[in-house]
Design a protein around this motif. Sequence first.
Motif, PDB file in Angstrom:
ATOM      1  N   GLY A 140      -8.762  12.607  12.410  1.00 51.40           N
ATOM      2  CA  GLY A 140      -7.777  11.531  12.401  1.00 51.40           C
ATOM      3  C   GLY A 140      -8.324  10.251  12.989  1.00 51.40           C
ATOM      4  O   GLY A 140      -9.383  10.235  13.617  1.00 51.40           O
ATOM      5  N   PHE A 176      -3.619   8.006  11.226  1.00 50.73           N
ATOM      6  CA  PHE A 176      -3.798   8.832  10.039  1.00 50.73           C
ATOM      7  C   PHE A 176      -4.456  10.130  10.474  1.00 50.73           C
ATOM      8  O   PHE A 176      -5.352  10.127  11.310  1.00 50.73           O
ATOM      9  CB  PHE A 176      -4.693   8.126   9.019  1.00 50.73           C
ATOM     10  CG  PHE A 176      -5.088   9.008   7.863  1.00 50.73           C
ATOM     11  CD1 PHE A 176      -4.185   9.275   6.860  1.00 50.73           C
ATOM     12  CD2 PHE A 176      -6.345   9.581   7.800  1.00 50.73           C
ATOM     13  CE1 PHE A 176      -4.537  10.100   5.795  1.00 50.73           C
ATOM     14  CE2 PHE A 176      -6.707  10.408   6.749  1.00 50.73           C
ATOM     15  CZ  PHE A 176      -5.795  10.657   5.739  1.00 50.73           C
ATOM     16  N   SER A 229      -1.990  15.578   4.648  1.00 48.29           N
ATOM     17  CA  SER A 229      -2.266  14.340   5.371  1.00 48.29           C
ATOM     18  C   SER A 229      -0.976  13.692   5.859  1.00 48.29           C
ATOM     19  O   SER A 229       0.099  13.916   5.306  1.00 48.29           O
ATOM     20  CB  SER A 229      -3.027  13.365   4.474  1.00 48.29           C
ATOM     21  OG  SER A 229      -2.290  13.094   3.302  1.00 48.29           O
ATOM     22  N   SER A 230      -1.112  12.885   6.902  1.00 54.55           N
ATOM     23  CA  SER A 230       0.032  12.215   7.490  1.00 54.55           C
ATOM     24  C   SER A 230      -0.380  10.826   7.966  1.00 54.55           C
ATOM     25  O   SER A 230      -1.411  10.672   8.621  1.00 54.55           O
ATOM     26  CB  SER A 230       0.553  13.042   8.671  1.00 54.55           C
ATOM     27  OG  SER A 230       1.568  12.340   9.342  1.00 54.55           O
ATOM     28  N   PHE A 231       0.429   9.824   7.617  1.00 53.62           N
ATOM     29  CA  PHE A 231       0.304   8.478   8.167  1.00 53.62           C
ATOM     30  C   PHE A 231       1.394   8.341   9.208  1.00 53.62           C
ATOM     31  O   PHE A 231       2.548   8.693   8.945  1.00 53.62           O
ATOM     32  CB  PHE A 231       0.489   7.422   7.071  1.00 53.62           C
ATOM     33  CG  PHE A 231      -0.606   7.418   6.060  1.00 53.62           C
ATOM     34  CD1 PHE A 231      -1.734   6.640   6.261  1.00 53.62           C
ATOM     35  CD2 PHE A 231      -0.517   8.183   4.916  1.00 53.62           C
ATOM     36  CE1 PHE A 231      -2.755   6.636   5.326  1.00 53.62           C
ATOM     37  CE2 PHE A 231      -1.521   8.177   3.972  1.00 53.62           C
ATOM     38  CZ  PHE A 231      -2.652   7.410   4.181  1.00 53.62           C
TER      39      PHE A 231
END
Length: 192
Positions: free
Chosen positions: A147, A168, A182-184
């Motif tokens: 990240g 992110f 995935s993650s924002f």
Amino acid sequence: MKKILLLISFLVLSAFAQGETTSPERTLQRPVYSFQTAAFGLGFWSNYSDAETNPSKDKVTAFPLIRYGHIWEMTSHGAITAISTWNFEFGKSWEVHGNMLLGGRYAPLEEMVSPFIGAGIGLGLQLDSHFDEWNYGERWALGMSIGGEIGASIFHNSAIQLEVGFGFDIVATGIDFKRSFSSFNLFFGINY
């Protein structure tokens, strides 16, 4: 007249030269600051897509985002970080996406408001109800995570700081980043 000008020039030059040689060298004396950090926010999450099991990515706005960890500011510019971030979304479908990353961050300024950039690597977990069966790598996954983050510390020179940032992260199925989640993240926090 020439002698007087020569004498004044000599005195002025010697005053400047003496001022430069006798001033002590300035060094930065700063202790290591150790902060706990806690933040809340939103996560914008998606899983992987492939032709067979998941032809299109499922996208979710996750609330709440909970972020907790530790920041060791070694200098006014660099820090070591150990931060855990968790995204939750409950409702018709539910997801839990989280990780624990060890890394660092760099702040180029020593001002009251200082931007920073950071990155880390660690371990992540994913639970996803978009998939019907509890297959590893689909409905749930545990694996390597990486990240990054960018943001700003407010009251950077203080023992208590506010921070706002955007991060992110990606959680792999084991070490397979082709099947990743995935993650924002948008977060607002306090370092204390």
